[in-house]
Design an enzyme around this catalytic site. Structure first.
Site, PDB file in Angstrom:
ATOM      1  N   SER A   1     -12.133   2.297  -2.059  1.00 25.75           N
ATOM      2  CA  SER A   1     -12.380   3.075  -3.274  1.00 25.75           C
ATOM      3  C   SER A   1     -13.793   3.640  -3.368  1.00 25.75           C
ATOM      4  O   SER A   1     -14.163   4.188  -4.411  1.00 25.75           O
ATOM      5  CB  SER A   1     -12.070   2.256  -4.534  1.00 25.75           C
TER       6      SER A   1
ATOM      7  N   GLY B   1     -11.849   2.053   4.275  1.00 19.72           N
ATOM      8  CA  GLY B   1     -10.897   1.287   3.470  1.00 19.72           C
ATOM      9  C   GLY B   1      -9.980   2.163   2.628  1.00 19.72           C
ATOM     10  O   GLY B   1     -10.125   3.395   2.578  1.00 19.72           O
ATOM     11  N   HIS B   2      -9.084   1.521   1.922  1.00 18.28           N
ATOM     12  CA  HIS B   2      -8.105   2.266   1.133  1.00 18.28           C
ATOM     13  C   HIS B   2      -8.751   2.964  -0.069  1.00 18.28           C
ATOM     14  O   HIS B   2      -9.698   2.470  -0.642  1.00 18.28           O
ATOM     15  CB  HIS B   2      -6.930   1.405   0.693  1.00 18.28           C
ATOM     16  N   ASN B   3      -8.220   4.116  -0.387  1.00 17.89           N
ATOM     17  CA  ASN B   3      -8.624   4.900  -1.567  1.00 17.89           C
ATOM     18  C   ASN B   3     -10.003   5.535  -1.427  1.00 17.89           C
ATOM     19  O   ASN B   3     -10.511   6.132  -2.376  1.00 17.89           O
ATOM     20  CB  ASN B   3      -8.620   4.043  -2.844  1.00 17.89           C
TER      21      ASN B   3
ATOM     22  N   GLN C   1       0.860  -1.175   0.000  1.00 16.39           N
ATOM     23  CA  GLN C   1       0.000   0.000   0.000  1.00 16.39           C
ATOM     24  C   GLN C   1       0.901   1.232   0.000  1.00 16.39           C
ATOM     25  O   GLN C   1       1.476   1.591   1.025  1.00 16.39           O
ATOM     26  CB  GLN C   1      -0.932  -0.050   1.215  1.00 16.39           C
TER      27      GLN C   1
END
Lengths: 330, 330, 330
Positions: free
Chosen positions: B249, B229-231, B188
């Site tokens: 995302s 979460g990521h993004n 990441q």
């Protein structure tokens, strides 16, 4: 592992022993995989087959399994085998610790903990490694903060409580007033008051009240990763399973159970002796004891897709049935 | 507790006072249990009865309760009583701290915190006990990391933010590529960028982006135990209640509210001014402002069981209705 | 940011390069916003338009996009572009660290961590800031405890694991026996055994077993804020998304995926290769591989209200349909 004779267990915990009191027990184990050195239990006659098949050195059984159990081998008869077993685990832990000179922590503040000078920690309480106890907080007798627990300013924890790693007591409640597009913070001026014999699981959070205290009454048990909002009251001996969320100002009565992942909305009241199924969203107050559920039933995804699509038409289906009924009338 | 005269409050916060400005206020309290020394508020005419029954020394009221309130006793008239009350809690906290010489932390790194030499912490920011601030992280002016907060490497926190105990900013996003039966980790490489005036509740987690940054815009408010979460991008002034999860995302617009325990699936887009009910799973993008819900309604368990069983037949019921309709046609 | 030539990437990771190996890559980026200095990837022919529109210096593509990709510019052809990309992120991180002399932690116990003298930490393992490792715990080779992780007494973590900030391994399972109105604690005498190559997300909790160990098998991946109850077994390479809860004694097979916020009830068994949708409550064992779902479909709130009201009548609707069918018969 401890190595204990059955009559030492009987001496400590009572119960009616059938078999040789000199039998040595070296493990506690579930009935299915108890070995010849193990003590196990069955709590209900429906486990009769498991009892008969077990290799356990001794089994704790209810009175109506007494005959079967004696025919199999050694047993301890108890009206409440599961409760007996619970007490046995406590006896076992103490025996284990005595043999290994690794006592559970009883008393003392770990040097790595950060405890404000104005906090009151009872001499018999334990504040474990890397805990934070803020100004004016009070920790009662024999209470354990296991590790990495935060107790915020002015919060009070009763006696004989256990707070597991990562617990946060007394973070600010989630309170904001709208100011056009932005949010204005409402300072959270209350604290948290936790009674005696409360256990709180790892990484669970109990927020401080906005104006008055968030309250958890004596004997309540909270599992891991639970969110308890500001101004909530959780009644005596109520047990809440992991991942549940109790929104602000909800009042939950005593002797309730709330399943894992359930959500109770804010400002609701839940009576005593209410049982909420796991995964249920409680959207209105519950005034009557009982068992309540609201879960979409699990299905194979393809079936679920068809039913879910139909569900979005449900009120129209109802209208169509009404029309059919009306047309069918002479 | 502070002891403040009404005219000091008016001097600080404005508002139209009716009654004796020398009246001393010693508590803020909800209207139902405000004592004779307390200042309270009602925000809506529907609480008229509570207002009339209250013993409060003074009540903040909207203009349309002005007449009723004056007849009862002292009052402060404000177009936005709840917002006025929010500002009053801030005034109250400061007064309390001034009297007790227990100021909120403003500025400084607690000696127990672990702050990398390459991290930039503004001198007016607070890094509380047992926090971790990794290399390259930046903490803006007046921001508070309360206690046991982790800010991962290269993450940026704006000004005037509050991060409560146990928050984790910048853990790795959940990214793996399948390699036959096993998973290969996707490093990441992004970070987390948090704007100004963001509040993040206890034990909430915001993961770093896979390639670019996870972003939380100015004024967003996140409650406890939320997973981001990521993004993900969370828009300006959006508020998210406890136990919610925002998968990787997802892009959530500004001025949204997301209820407790709601889940937003990955890669979705949610427009501005969308309101998601607690416990709802958001399975598709929402392009239109509005209020959206998807919850199985709570019921007594016995009723729920019958309906849940029927639900698994719902698409067949629909077919049967269609057939009845078709047969009924002449 | 690293500055790497394409042929260095090919030398490290293989793949079939089309284009100038001296091209310098300064970023990894998603295909939509990759700049002229970036390397990107597409994993499926459906992203053909994104590929054609991309400004990326080079794109990793599957064989069936090879022609299109070569016409556009430089590309790396791989049978598994996403897996190739995962390995590239690892290569990129190492290159970045080499250039910036900021290596990932590899080996060593941070001085702020509290590690019991009887715990065994492999010399190549990392115990980050403010972690707690209790007596008898064992941490395997190359495993990383990132920061503020607790590993409870006697728990075992395998090799090459990553435990993110705030993880709690080995808090007590939630076990109590009823004693009239109160609860008697069942001491949790088991521990937690975690295999190799397991990753556990921020603030996730894995409880110790009651009598035997809670087990997480090799290669399993757990996201943030997950609750794993006592005696659970999670199979090899199973991946669980954030906010999920696995209740006590559930046994989940290998190669499963469990969506975010899903709850698996206690004592259930889930076969290998089962996929559970996000937000689903699993209320019974699943013996057959497949995809399972149970979610109330999202709707505009006004529609939802009508359908939800009808849903509480569903079994009566079914009776009414039955009656219509019966009446329609000649």
């Amino acid at each position: 592992m401890p190595d204990i004779r059955l009559h030492d267990i009987i001496a400590a915990l009572g119960g009616e022993l059938h078999g040789d009191g000199n039998t040595r027990i070296q493990a506690l184990a579930p009935i299915e995989n108890a070995g010849a050195d193990a003590l196990s239990f069955v709590s209900h006659p429906k486990y009769r087959q498991s009892l008969l098949a077990s290799k356990a050195a001794c089994v704790i059984v209810p009175p109506d399994l007494k005959g079967v159990a004696i025919a199999r081998g050694a047993c301890i008869v108890s009206d409440t085998p599961y409760l007996y077993f619970a007490r046995l685990t406590q006896f076992w832990r103490k025996a284990h610790e005595a043999q290994h000179s690794t006592p559970s922590p009883h008393g003392g503040i770990h040097p790595s903990a950060v405890v404000d000078a104005s906090a009151q920690v009872h001499p018999s309480a334990t504040v474990g490694p890397l805990c934070v106890v803020e100004r004016g907080a009070r920790i009662g007798a024999h209470t354990q903060l296991r590790s990495r627990v935060t107790v915020g300013h002015d919060c009070v924890i009763g006696q004989r409580c256990i707070l597991h790693a990562g617990v946060v007591i007394g973070a600010d409640g989630f309170g904001f007033a709208r100011d056009a597009e932005r949010w204005e913070k409402i300072e959270q001026l209350g604290a948290v008051a936790i009674g005696d014999d409360v256990e709180i699981g790892a990484n669970t959070c109990v927020d401080r009240g906005a104006l008055q205290d968030t309250v958890i009454e004596d004997g309540a048990k909270l599992d891991n990763l639970i969110q308890v909002g500001h101004n909530v009251r959780i009644g005596r001996n109520t047990a809440i399973a992991g991942c549940a969320g109790i929104a602000g100002s909800a009042v939950i009565g005593p002797q309730c159970t709330i399943g894992g992942g359930a959500i109770v909305l804010g400002h609701l009241e839940i009576a005593a002796h209410v049982h909420i199924s796991a995964g249920t969203l409680v959207s209105k107050s519950i005034h009557k004891p009982g068992h309540y559920t609201g879960i979409f039933p699990l299905d194979e995804n393809a079936n679920w897709e068809r039913n879910a699509a139909s569900l979005k038409q449900l009120h129209r289906l109802r209208e169509r049935i009404k029309k059919l009924e009306s047309d069918a009338k002479p």
